[in-house]
Write an enzyme that holds these catalytic residues in place. Structure first.
Site, PDB file in Angstrom:
ATOM      1  N   SER A 109       0.819  -1.207   0.000  1.00 40.71           N
ATOM      2  CA  SER A 109       0.000   0.000   0.000  1.00 40.71           C
ATOM      3  C   SER A 109       0.857   1.263   0.000  1.00 40.71           C
ATOM      4  CB  SER A 109      -0.946  -0.040   1.199  1.00 40.71           C
ATOM      5  OG  SER A 109      -1.862   1.026   1.158  1.00 40.71           O
ATOM      6  N   ASP A 250      -2.347   6.920  -3.161  1.00 46.06           N
ATOM      7  CA  ASP A 250      -1.319   6.177  -2.451  1.00 46.06           C
ATOM      8  C   ASP A 250      -0.703   5.138  -3.391  1.00 46.06           C
ATOM      9  OD1 ASP A 250      -3.379   4.294  -2.534  1.00 46.06           O
ATOM     10  OD2 ASP A 250      -3.155   3.682  -0.455  1.00 46.06           O
ATOM     11  N   ASP A 252      -0.767   1.793  -3.954  1.00 41.53           N
ATOM     12  CA  ASP A 252      -1.538   0.810  -4.715  1.00 41.53           C
ATOM     13  C   ASP A 252      -2.830   1.401  -5.265  1.00 41.53           C
ATOM     14  OD1 ASP A 252      -2.617   0.974  -2.132  1.00 41.53           O
ATOM     15  OD2 ASP A 252      -3.228  -1.120  -2.088  1.00 41.53           O
ATOM     16  N   ASP A 254      -5.644   2.535  -4.179  1.00 39.14           N
ATOM     17  CA  ASP A 254      -7.020   2.296  -3.725  1.00 39.14           C
ATOM     18  C   ASP A 254      -7.519   3.412  -2.810  1.00 39.14           C
ATOM     19  OD1 ASP A 254      -5.498   1.680  -1.484  1.00 39.14           O
ATOM     20  OD2 ASP A 254      -6.462  -0.252  -1.098  1.00 39.14           O
TER      21      ASP A 254
END
Length: 460
Positions: A109, A250, A252, A254
Site C-alpha cells: 500500500s 497512495d 496501490d 485504492d
C-alpha cells in the site's frame, strides 16, 4: 519446510512486513498455501475447486513474490487467475466480477519501498481480517503446514484487466456532466498512472501529471499523501498552476486525496460528506457508513439529505462488512478510503476521483466554495499520535475525567466522548504503544482548548 515466519507480519487488516527480512519468496509461498487452505475452509469447497485472483503492485520485489504466492496456491490445487501488475481495487474487481473464490494482492500500500505484504479477500471481494482468515493463516503456518496432496494439480492463467475495468469504472458516473477544468495529478510513482490515467485522459480535462510512472523505489516521495511532507509538492503545484483541483493517490491507488482550488488539503471526512450528499440525491433515504473519527459534518449532512448515517469502527475489513450488513450505498473513512455498493462494496481510488469531478462540475462551484460551510462550522484537530507507556491506564484516566459529563460515551473503537459542542475519540494503535486522538468542536477556540487539554492528560 522453510524456517519459522515472524508472527508480527499478520496484521489486523492484512499482511505486512519488510523485504526480505520478514517476507521473502519462501514466506510468500507458505502464505499462498495457507491462503488457499483458509479459502477452502471459508467456502466449504475443496482446494482443487478454488479459483483465486492474484495481482501485484510496482514494488521491486513484487514480481518474484507474486510468483511465489501463485506457486503456493497452485501447490494446493487451486486455479490462479493472474492479473499481473494492477491497482489493488482491480484485484477486488476481478474477484467480484468473475465470481472468484478469493484474491490476493501483493502490495504494501502506502508504506516505504522496503515493505511488502498482501491484501486478502474471499468470494465477493469480502476482506479477510485478523478476526476472520488472517489469524487462521498464521496458525496454519505455525503448525508447519503439513503436506496434503491436492486431489488434482493446480493451474494458472494470465488476464489483462485494464480495458474492462476502466470501462466498468466509467459506467458508474455520468462522464458527459464533467466540465473542462485544470487538474493536477500526483501518482506517487504508484499504480495510479496506468490505472486511472487512461480514464482521465478521455474526459477533456487539462491534466498536469506528476510522479505518474510506476517506480518501486519511489524516487520522488513516499506514496502516502496523508503525511504532510508527501503532499507539499501537489499543494504547491495546484497553486502555481492555478488549477481547480488536485488529486493524489497512495502506492496501490485504492485511496485518493484531494486538494482544493486554493491549495488546501481536504480531510477525508469532508470529502465523505460531499460524496454522501451526492449519493443520497441518486439514492433517496439510503444508508451511509462513516468511521467514528469523522467530523459531525458527515452525520449532519446525511441527516439533512434524508439518509441514515451509521458510525463504524475503523478499518476496511470492518467497514466492508457493515456496508453489506446494512446494504449501504456508500462509506468513507478519514484515511481516504471510499467504498461504493456498486463497486462490490470495496474501496476504490478511481471512483471517488470521478465522482468528485462530476460533483464539482454539476455544482458550478469551486471545491473551496462547496467546503466553505463545513470549514466555517466544524473545526477538526486531525489525527494526533502520542507515545504512551501504559495505554490501558491512559484510557481509564480519560474515562474517569470525561465520562460523567459526556452526552454519550462509546467503546466501539477505543473510547469516544460526545458533548454538546465538541467530541473526541482516542484509539490505541494495533502495532505500537500509541494513542491516536481525533477531536472536533464547533468553534476554533474550543477545538484548540479541548485538544490541548486532552493531549495534556494523554501525555502526562
Amino acid at each position: 519446510m522453510p524456517g519459522a515466519i515472524d508472527p508480527g507480519i499478520f496484521k489486523a487488516y492484512d499482511i505486512r512486513g519488510t523485504h526480505p527480512e520478514e517476507i521473502d519468496g519462501d514466506v510468500a509461498e507458505q502464505l499462498g498455501r495457507a491462503f488457499a487452505r483458509v479459502l477452502a475452509e471459508l467456502s466449504g469447497r475443496a482446494a482443487h475447486e478454488l479459483r483465486i485472483g492474484l495481482g501485484r503492485d510496482m514494488r521491486l520485489a513484487a514480481p518474484e513474490l507474486a510468483a511465489r504466492y501463485r506457486n503456493g496456491m497452485v501447490a494446493e490445487g487451486a486455479h490462479v487467475v493472474d492479473a499481473g501488475m494492477v491497482g489493488t481495487e482491480m484485484l477486488y474487481w476481478l474477484v467480484g466480477s468473475r465470481e472468484l473464490d478469493g484474491g490476493l494482492m501483493c502490495t504494501a500500500s502506502h508504506n516505504p519501498a522496503r515493505y511488502t505484504g498482501a491484501k486478502l479477500v474471499e468470494r465477493g471481494a469480502v476482506a479477510l481480517s485478523g478476526d476472520r482468515g488472517i489469524g487462521e493463516m498464521r496458525d496454519l503456518i505455525a503448525s508447519g503446514l503439513p503436506d496434503e496432496a491436492p486431489a488434482r494439480p493446480g493451474s494458472s492463467e494470465e488476464v489483462d484487466l485494464y480495458a474492462p475495468f476502466q470501462q466498468a469504472a466509467l459506467a458508474l458516473v455520468d462522464t458527459s456532466a464533467i466540465a473542462p477544468m485544470k487538474v493536477v495529478l500526483d501518482g506517487g510513482n504508484g499504480m495510479a498512472g496506468p490505472m486511472v490515467g487512461p480514464v482521465l485522459d478521455g474526459l477533456g480535462l487539462d491534466l498536469v501529471k506528476t510522479y505518474w510512472t510506476p517506480d518501486g523505489t519511489f524516487p520522488d516521495h513516499e506514496p502516502n499523501p496523508l503525511l504532510e511532507e508527501n503532499r507539499r509538492f501537489i499543494i504547491d503545484t495546484v497553486r502555481a498552476e492555478e488549477a481547480q483541483l488536485g488529486i493524489a493517490w497512495d502506492g496501490d491507488a485504492d485511496r485518493c486525496f484531494f486538494i482544493d482550488d486554493t491549495g488546501e488539503f481536504v480531510p477525508g471526512d469532508l470529502i465523505t460528506a460531499l460524496i454522501a450528499r451526492s449519493m443520497l440525491e441518486q439514492h433517496p433515504g439510503a444508508t451511509i457508513i462513516y468511521d467514528l473519527r469523522a467530523s459531525w459534518a458527515v452525520r449532519d449532512t446525511v441527516a439533512e439529505a434524508g439518509g441514515t448515517a451509521l458510525e463504524n469502527r475503523v478499518g476496511h475489513a470492518f467497514i466492508k462488512a457493515r456496508l453489506r450488513k446494512e446494504d449501504a450505498v456508500f462509506a468513507g473513512e478519514v484515511s481516504g478510503h471510499y467504498y461504493f455498493k456498486d463497486f462490490y462494496f470495496c474501496d476504490t481510488g478511481i471512483v471517488p476521483a470521478l465522482v468528485m469531478l462530476e460533483l464539482i462540475s454539476r455544482s458550478g462551484k469551486r471545491l473551496s466554495e462547496l467546503l466553505r460551510p463545513y470549514r466555517e462550522r466544524y473545526h477538526i484537530s486531525g489525527e494526533i499520535n502520542s507515545t504512551v507507556a501504559d495505554v490501558p491506564l491512559r484510557l481509564q484516566e480519560l474515562k474517569d475525567r470525561y465520562a460523567l459529563a459526556a452526552v454519550r460515551v462509546s467503546h466501539l473503537d477505543g473510547i469516544s466522548f460526545e458533548f454538546d459542542d465538541w467530541h473526541f475519540n482516542v484509539r490505541p494503535s494495533n502495532t505500537e504503544p500509541l494513542l491516536r486522538l481525533n477531536l472536533e468542536a464547533l468553534s476554533a477556540q474550543t477545538m484548540e482548548q479541548r485538544r490541548d487539554e486532552v493531549l495534556a492528560l494523554i501525555r502526562s
